[in-house]
Design a protein around this motif. Structure first.
Motif, PDB file in Angstrom:
ATOM      1  N   HIS A 103      -9.764  -1.724  35.072  1.00  0.00           N
ATOM      2  CA  HIS A 103      -9.450  -1.472  33.653  1.00  0.00           C
ATOM      3  C   HIS A 103      -8.031  -1.949  33.328  1.00  0.00           C
ATOM      4  CE1 HIS A 103     -12.678   1.770  32.621  1.00  0.00           C
ATOM      5  NE2 HIS A 103     -13.157   0.810  33.379  1.00  0.00           N
ATOM      6  N   ILE A 104      -7.105  -1.614  34.227  1.00  0.00           N
ATOM      7  CA  ILE A 104      -5.705  -1.978  33.980  1.00  0.00           C
ATOM      8  C   ILE A 104      -5.577  -3.505  33.947  1.00  0.00           C
ATOM      9  CG2 ILE A 104      -3.376  -1.950  35.004  1.00  0.00           C
ATOM     10  CD1 ILE A 104      -4.113   0.926  36.032  1.00  0.00           C
ATOM     11  N   GLY A 105      -6.241  -4.154  34.905  1.00  0.00           N
ATOM     12  CA  GLY A 105      -6.195  -5.618  34.968  1.00  0.00           C
ATOM     13  C   GLY A 105      -6.713  -6.228  33.673  1.00  0.00           C
ATOM     14  N   LEU A 106      -7.843  -5.716  33.210  1.00  0.00           N
ATOM     15  CA  LEU A 106      -8.424  -6.245  31.967  1.00  0.00           C
ATOM     16  C   LEU A 106      -7.460  -6.083  30.795  1.00  0.00           C
ATOM     17  CD1 LEU A 106     -12.155  -5.130  31.516  1.00  0.00           C
ATOM     18  CD2 LEU A 106     -11.238  -7.433  31.417  1.00  0.00           C
ATOM     19  N   LEU A 107      -6.870  -4.892  30.749  1.00  0.00           N
ATOM     20  CA  LEU A 107      -6.029  -4.577  29.598  1.00  0.00           C
ATOM     21  C   LEU A 107      -4.687  -5.322  29.625  1.00  0.00           C
ATOM     22  CD1 LEU A 107      -6.776  -2.948  27.210  1.00  0.00           C
ATOM     23  CD2 LEU A 107      -5.759  -0.934  28.214  1.00  0.00           C
ATOM     24  N   ARG A 108      -4.462  -6.030  30.733  1.00  0.00           N
ATOM     25  CA  ARG A 108      -3.240  -6.840  30.782  1.00  0.00           C
ATOM     26  C   ARG A 108      -3.573  -8.320  30.618  1.00  0.00           C
ATOM     27  NH1 ARG A 108      -0.626  -3.840  35.784  1.00  0.00           N
ATOM     28  NH2 ARG A 108       0.690  -2.343  34.706  1.00  0.00           N
ATOM     29  N   ASP A 109      -4.869  -8.598  30.496  1.00  0.00           N
ATOM     30  CA  ASP A 109      -5.319  -9.989  30.502  1.00  0.00           C
ATOM     31  C   ASP A 109      -5.128 -10.632  29.121  1.00  0.00           C
ATOM     32  OD1 ASP A 109      -6.626 -12.354  30.674  1.00  0.00           O
ATOM     33  OD2 ASP A 109      -8.404 -11.547  31.680  1.00  0.00           O
ATOM     34  N   PRO A 110      -4.271 -11.650  29.032  1.00  0.00           N
ATOM     35  CA  PRO A 110      -4.036 -12.272  27.719  1.00  0.00           C
ATOM     36  C   PRO A 110      -5.313 -12.869  27.113  1.00  0.00           C
ATOM     37  CG  PRO A 110      -2.519 -13.139  29.392  1.00  0.00           C
ATOM     38  CD  PRO A 110      -3.486 -12.266  30.104  1.00  0.00           C
ATOM     39  N   SER A 111      -6.261 -13.255  27.962  1.00  0.00           N
ATOM     40  CA  SER A 111      -7.469 -13.852  27.375  1.00  0.00           C
ATOM     41  C   SER A 111      -8.309 -12.801  26.639  1.00  0.00           C
ATOM     42  CB  SER A 111      -8.297 -14.569  28.441  1.00  0.00           C
ATOM     43  OG  SER A 111      -8.905 -13.601  29.271  1.00  0.00           O
ATOM     44  N   LEU A 112      -8.067 -11.530  26.938  1.00  0.00           N
ATOM     45  CA  LEU A 112      -8.717 -10.468  26.161  1.00  0.00           C
ATOM     46  C   LEU A 112      -7.878 -10.136  24.926  1.00  0.00           C
ATOM     47  CD1 LEU A 112     -10.867  -8.091  25.923  1.00  0.00           C
ATOM     48  CD2 LEU A 112      -9.158  -6.684  27.051  1.00  0.00           C
ATOM     49  N   LEU A 113      -6.576 -10.023  25.134  1.00  0.00           N
ATOM     50  CA  LEU A 113      -5.711  -9.493  24.071  1.00  0.00           C
ATOM     51  C   LEU A 113      -5.361 -10.520  22.987  1.00  0.00           C
ATOM     52  CD1 LEU A 113      -3.206  -7.428  26.246  1.00  0.00           C
ATOM     53  CD2 LEU A 113      -5.322  -6.670  25.173  1.00  0.00           C
ATOM     54  N   GLU A 114      -5.101 -11.747  23.421  1.00  0.00           N
ATOM     55  CA  GLU A 114      -4.587 -12.717  22.462  1.00  0.00           C
ATOM     56  C   GLU A 114      -5.566 -12.987  21.300  1.00  0.00           C
ATOM     57  OE1 GLU A 114      -1.520 -13.094  22.328  1.00  0.00           O
ATOM     58  OE2 GLU A 114      -1.598 -14.540  20.678  1.00  0.00           O
ATOM     59  N   PRO A 115      -6.875 -13.152  21.590  1.00  0.00           N
ATOM     60  CA  PRO A 115      -7.795 -13.379  20.466  1.00  0.00           C
ATOM     61  C   PRO A 115      -7.778 -12.222  19.444  1.00  0.00           C
ATOM     62  CG  PRO A 115      -8.883 -13.850  22.552  1.00  0.00           C
ATOM     63  CD  PRO A 115      -7.562 -13.237  22.891  1.00  0.00           C
ATOM     64  N   ILE A 116      -7.497 -11.024  19.938  1.00  0.00           N
ATOM     65  CA  ILE A 116      -7.451  -9.868  19.018  1.00  0.00           C
ATOM     66  C   ILE A 116      -6.246 -10.018  18.093  1.00  0.00           C
ATOM     67  CG2 ILE A 116      -7.207  -7.353  18.867  1.00  0.00           C
ATOM     68  CD1 ILE A 116      -8.619  -7.191  21.618  1.00  0.00           C
ATOM     69  N   ARG A 117      -5.111 -10.359  18.689  1.00  0.00           N
ATOM     70  CA  ARG A 117      -3.895 -10.531  17.873  1.00  0.00           C
ATOM     71  C   ARG A 117      -4.105 -11.646  16.849  1.00  0.00           C
ATOM     72  NH1 ARG A 117      -1.091 -10.479  23.277  1.00  0.00           N
ATOM     73  NH2 ARG A 117      -0.617  -8.293  23.682  1.00  0.00           N
ATOM     74  N   ILE A 118      -4.787 -12.709  17.290  1.00  0.00           N
ATOM     75  CA  ILE A 118      -5.011 -13.842  16.370  1.00  0.00           C
ATOM     76  C   ILE A 118      -5.892 -13.412  15.186  1.00  0.00           C
ATOM     77  CG2 ILE A 118      -6.135 -16.126  16.179  1.00  0.00           C
ATOM     78  CD1 ILE A 118      -5.084 -16.674  19.038  1.00  0.00           C
TER      79      ILE A 118
END
Ligand code: PEP
Ligand code: MG
Length: 585
Positions: A78-93
């Motif tokens: 879970h921690i790894g996923l939540l640090r993964d830019p490929s998950l987070l960046e599209p959300i920010r965009i």
């Protein structure tokens, strides 16, 4: 157009756009963020991720210590996923470029990822999809956990739609921006309903899955008289509700015009009409509606609106302000009634399995003496300023009352030692909210200066019906003969010892019950400020002998149906315009 039937809890009709504060579990709000607010929305998302990461690291360490490193691996993933830019960046965009709110942007991305894992076919990956859903919930919880902060962002007036508002969320409602509210859960006397009446906002609760069917901005009608919520109404329905609203306002205005008249029956029996308040700021409304003072100050709201425990000065300042606004009129302060639905279980040290039968109210205070004493000191100090009384809630046995009085006496000694002024003959009363207290009222009447019957809890505990559960709302009735017998015996015990007996539960403000309660001997009623004018009009139109006849007749009935029919017939004769309170019952 969709029509949903709920429980009418506060009168009035409002037509306006919806603002949804759904439960994190169920509803993910969808809204467009204006360009200038998008940077802040991204920060809000990043903060939520950071808070979720914090929590996960804590869980990982705790699991590693308790169950070993292998078990803790799930959190590593879970921690790894939540640090993964490929998950987070599209959300920010999505937030920055499309202006989609953080909750929706995040939910979309998490759902996409879960579908990808699912699509890979093997069981291992399917399990990963569950992990993603789990993680999504955690981040959404962080984003939506504080619906009150989202509320703070509301600009234009709207109808608040929620799953269930906590009392502190309800207390934080800005009455200028919220036009009305409707919730999935709740009953007539749940605390959100009480707050709705206090704020004079039309409200409907117990609407099932309403919050899932509405989006921000949908046009809705909240009809707090009939208990209906209409989603996306057509033009004819809007028109007919505008007309209903007009008539409702006219009736209320005619009542308000008589508000300053004396409160006595045709034969000249004086009846005290007082207001129930949660905040001192409601006192002007009590007075404008013709109330003669405050019969119930629910001080726990002071506690609930602040993230920290109120200090003695916070308490004192609130009571001083109340006395000042009342300008010589009486104030009955109830000591903290925390617990059950008035103490978020999230905040409790250890959530209880059955909080309504648990460490609530006076029991809670007796277990947290510093908190209790802090409040009692402030109440005593404020008693030097005018006609103040104090009462203890939820007393269920005589030792509890004596213990509470003993602590009050300790605090009195402290103040004496410190030479601080207080009223030496401060009237000390108790609420009758539990059947055991009603059954022992003869004994209690010798130990207190007054009784105040809290019918909201008394009905709940007598009939074993949760006052806030819409599924059993049909069983919750003040007209149940068992409840009426208890009220009658409490009034009788009070009379025998010449102490005042007031009613401060919601029944006091329901027009349907006014004649019956008068006939039983009640002479003090305390209610939400907006209900005072209607009750006063009824009192001024009846004769005591007529009320006593009604009480005798009703006393022989065996079912609440019979009782309600008799009360309805009688009310129709004397006040044809009344709906019998907001319930239409
Ligand atoms: C009651 O129980 O009737 C009452 C007045 O107290 P509360 O509604 O605050 O529990
Ligand atoms: Mg109560």
């Amino acid at each position: 157009m969709e029509r949903i039937q709920g429980i009418a809890v506060s009168p009035g009709i409002v037509i306006g756009p919806a603002f949804v504060v759904g439960e994190a579990e169920k509803h993910v709000p969808h809204r467009t963020v204006p360009e200038r607010e998008r940077a802040a929305e991204v920060v809000r998302f990043d903060d939520a991720v950071a808070a979720a990461l914090d929590e996960l690291q804590g869980l990982r360490d705790q699991t590693a210590a308790g169950l070993g490193d292998e078990a803790a691996k799930i959190f590593e993933f879970h921690i790894g996923l939540l640090r993964d830019p490929s998950l987070l960046e599209p959300i920010r965009i999505r937030i920055r470029e499309d202006g989609l709110n953080a909750e929706r942007s995040a939910a979309n991305r998490f759902e996409e990822l879960a579908a990808q894992f699912e699509g890979l076919g093997s069981d291992v990956f399917r399990q990963k999809a569950n992990d993603v859903v789990d993680l999504e919930r955690r981040v959404l919880d962080k984003l939506m956990g504080e619906s009150s902060s989202r509320l703070a962002k509301l600009r234009d007036p709207a109808v608040l739609i929620g799953h269930e508002l906590t009392p502190s969320e309800a207390a934080a409602i800005d009455r200028h921006r919220i036009l009305a509210f409707a919730t999935d859960l709740g009953g007539r006397t749940s605390h959100t309903s009480i707050v709705a009446r206090a704020l004079d906002l039309p409200a409907v609760v117990g609407c099932g899955r309403l919050s899932e069917r509405v989006e921000d901005g949908d046009l809705v009608i909240v009809d707090g008289d009939s208990g209906t919520v209409i989603l996306r109404p057509d033009a004819d329905t809007v028109q007919s509700h505008r007309e209903l609203d007009r008539r409702h306002r006219q009736y209320r205005a005619s009542l308000r015009a008589d508000a300053s008249m004396v409160s006595e029956t045709l034969d000249g029996t004086a009846v005290a009409l007082l207001g129930n308040i949660e905040f001192p700021e409601e006192i002007p409304a009590v007075l404008a509606n013709g109330g003669a003072g405050v019969g119930l100050y629910r001080t726990e709201f002071l506690f609930l609106t602040s993230p920290t425990e109120p200090t003695e000065e916070d308490h004192y300042e609130a009571y001083r302000r109340a006395m000042e606004l009342l300008d010589g009129r009486p104030l009955t302060v109830r000591t903290l009634d925390l617990g059950a639905d008035k103490y978020t279980q999230r905040r409790a040290e250890e959530p209880e399995r059955n909080p309504f039968l648990g460490l609530r109210s006076i029991r809670y205070c007796l277990h947290h003496l510093p908190l209790f004493k802090t409040q009692l000191r402030a109440i005593l100090r404020a008693s030097a300023l005018g006609p103040l009384k104090v009462m203890f809630p939820l007393i269920s046995n005589v030792m509890e009352l004596r213990q509470a009085r003993m602590i009050l006496n300790d605090v009195i000694e402290e103040l004496e030692e410190e030479n601080l002024p207080f009223r030496a003959d401060l009237p000390v009363g108790m609420m009758i909210e539990v059947p055991s207290a009603a059954l022992m009222s003869k004994t209690f009447a010798r130990e207190v200066s007054f009784f105040s019957i809290g019918t909201n809890d008394l009905i709940q505990y007598t009939l074993a019906v949760d006052r806030g559960n819409e599924r059993v709302a049909g069983l919750y009735s003040g007209a149940n003969p068992a409840v009426l017998q208890l009220i009658k015996s409490v009034v009788r015990s009070g009379r025998r010892e010449s102490i005042d007996v007031s009613i401060c539960g919601e029944l006091a403000g329901e027009a349907l019950y006014t004649m019956l309660l008068l006939g039983m001997g009640v002479r003090t009623f305390s209610m939400a400020p907006g209900q005072i004018p209607e009750i006063k009009r009824i009192i001024r139109q009846v004769d005591l002998a007529q009320c006593e006849r009604l009480a005798r007749r009703v006393g022989s009935y065996e079912s609440d149906r019979q009782v309600l029919n008799a009360l309805r017939d009688e009310l129709r004769r004397i006040a044809p315009d009344s709906t019998g309170g907001w319930t239409g019952e």
